[in-house]
Scaffold this motif. Structure first.
Motif, PDB file in Angstrom:
ATOM      1  N   SER A 117      -3.753   2.621   5.825  1.00  0.00           N
ATOM      2  CA  SER A 117      -3.019   1.383   5.558  1.00  0.00           C
ATOM      3  C   SER A 117      -2.640   0.678   6.855  1.00  0.00           C
ATOM      4  O   SER A 117      -2.741  -0.556   6.963  1.00  0.00           O
ATOM      5  CB  SER A 117      -1.750   1.677   4.752  1.00  0.00           C
TER       6      SER A 117
ATOM      7  N   ASP B 151      -6.437  -6.670   9.650  1.00  0.00           N
ATOM      8  CA  ASP B 151      -6.145  -7.928   8.949  1.00  0.00           C
ATOM      9  C   ASP B 151      -5.401  -8.910   9.852  1.00  0.00           C
ATOM     10  O   ASP B 151      -5.569 -10.133   9.735  1.00  0.00           O
ATOM     11  CB  ASP B 151      -5.323  -7.664   7.696  1.00  0.00           C
TER      12      ASP B 151
ATOM     13  N   ARG C  18      -5.717  -0.843   8.458  1.00  0.00           N
ATOM     14  CA  ARG C  18      -6.080  -2.067   7.737  1.00  0.00           C
ATOM     15  C   ARG C  18      -5.134  -3.205   8.135  1.00  0.00           C
ATOM     16  O   ARG C  18      -5.553  -4.351   8.288  1.00  0.00           O
ATOM     17  CB  ARG C  18      -6.025  -1.814   6.233  1.00  0.00           C
TER      18      ARG C  18
ATOM     19  N   ASP D 168       0.836  -1.206   0.000  1.00  0.00           N
ATOM     20  CA  ASP D 168       0.000   0.000   0.000  1.00  0.00           C
ATOM     21  C   ASP D 168       0.873   1.260   0.000  1.00  0.00           C
ATOM     22  O   ASP D 168       0.585   2.239  -0.704  1.00  0.00           O
ATOM     23  CB  ASP D 168      -0.914   0.020   1.229  1.00  0.00           C
TER      24      ASP D 168
END
Length: 336
Positions: free
Chosen positions: A325, A332, A328, A315
């Motif tokens: 980013s 994740d 995320r 990213d």
């Protein structure tokens, strides 16, 4: 070529070619930063010029004759180094200078040697400008193109110069070289063994990197970065929550990438330890600490965390929003 650490096959080939007079007029030396490419190029230049190279009782180069000393002290006008000079790339102007200069005969050596640093950072125009000179150089000219990734050079450049690769060095080889060549390293090893061990880890497989870290204050930011990575890993494993650490990730892309690559190195160590406790670690200095962290998590957790970090790096390369980013990445990896 006694000043070149390791790389026995490379040294044997270069010595043989120099003694036989079959050294190609151009060579691409590929290897990681600090892996010895500059040393190889300068030792080859000295060997070409060495007045004692046919003396079987002396190494090649002898390091004692006038020409050897002049080259290794970087005082020879016939050894020309071309680099980025802190620019992003090597432009066509530098190569135009080279194209004109090759036709000036050597000042006091039989050969004229051009060392192009960061050759993989030549612009396309610069590489194209170099092509004809590589094809038909004067007989006395040798080129050494130093790079980390030869694939970034045009195929037409690669077809005109064999690619030789420097081998990665072990920590033991780097350690032996440092303590025998630099008093600062020997002193650090005695007075601050943990810091010295961290220096060896941070240097990867390159002596050049290690020597650079011995400079005053050069190692401090590296140690701070590694300490932050260890804190992130520990928080993730013990608390499964990295949200409090999110503001401490850098908002600058290059610095953030270094932090994320450090995380990858640490996670790679832990993943490999899950498979074998005898693996060579690239990040952790304290193997027991790494084993303890490894024992507290599952392999799927480590794989998921690793993939989330890799995605954050991707990213960043696409100039995505840094904070989004990172959020995320935490989601994740199930770390918030």
């Amino acid at each position: 070529m006694t000043e070149i650490v390791g790389n026995d096959a490379l040294k044997s080939r270069l010595c043989r070619d120099i003694l036989d007079g079959t050294l190609p007029h151009a060579l691409i030396l590929e290897g990681a930063k600090g892996s010895g490419k500059h040393t190889v190029a300068h030792m080859c230049a000295a060997a070409l010029a060495c007045t004692e190279k046919k003396n079987k009782n002396l190494p090649i180069p002898c390091l004692l004759c006038h020409d050897c000393k002049k080259i290794l002290e970087k005082k020879s006008p016939d050894v020309i180094v071309i680099g980025t000079e802190e620019k992003a790339s090597i432009g066509v102007e530098a190569i135009r200078f080279l194209k004109e200069d090759v036709h000036t005969i050597p000042n006091d050596l039989e050969h004229k040697i051009y060392i192009i640093e960061d050759a993989d950072r030549m612009t396309v125009q610069a590489q194209n400008a170099l092509l004809l000179t590589l094809e038909e150089p004067p007989a006395y000219v040798h080129f050494f193109l130093l790079c980390e990734n030869a694939n970034l050079l045009l195929e037409t450049i690669r077809s005109r110069a064999p690619i030789l690769r420097t081998e990665p060095l072990t920590e033991e080889e780097i350690d032996r070289y440092l303590v025998s060549h630099d008093k600062r390293a020997a002193q650090m090893k005695l007075s601050s063994p943990k810091e010295y061990a961290l220096l060896l880890k941070a240097s990867g497989t390159g002596i050049g990197q290690a020597l650079g870290y011995l400079a005053p204050n050069a190692l401090s930011p590296i140690l701070e970065g590694r300490a932050f990575v260890e804190e992130v890993i520990t928080s993730a494993i013990y608390h499964r929550n990295m949200l409090p650490l999110l503001p401490r990730f850098s908002s600058k892309r290059e610095a953030l990438r270094e932090q994320l690559f450090g995380l990858l190195d640490a996670l790679r160590d832990l993943i490999l330890l899950k498979k074998s406790e005898s693996v060579c670690l690239t990040f952790f200095v304290d193997r027991n600490e790494a084993v303890d962290l490894c024992d507290r998590v599952s392999l799927p957790f480590l794989y998921g965390f690793y993939e989330a970090v890799q995605k954050a790096i991707d990213d960043s390369a696409r100039n995505a929003n840094v904070r989004l980013s990172l959020m995320r990445m935490l989601m994740d990896a199930h770390l918030i």
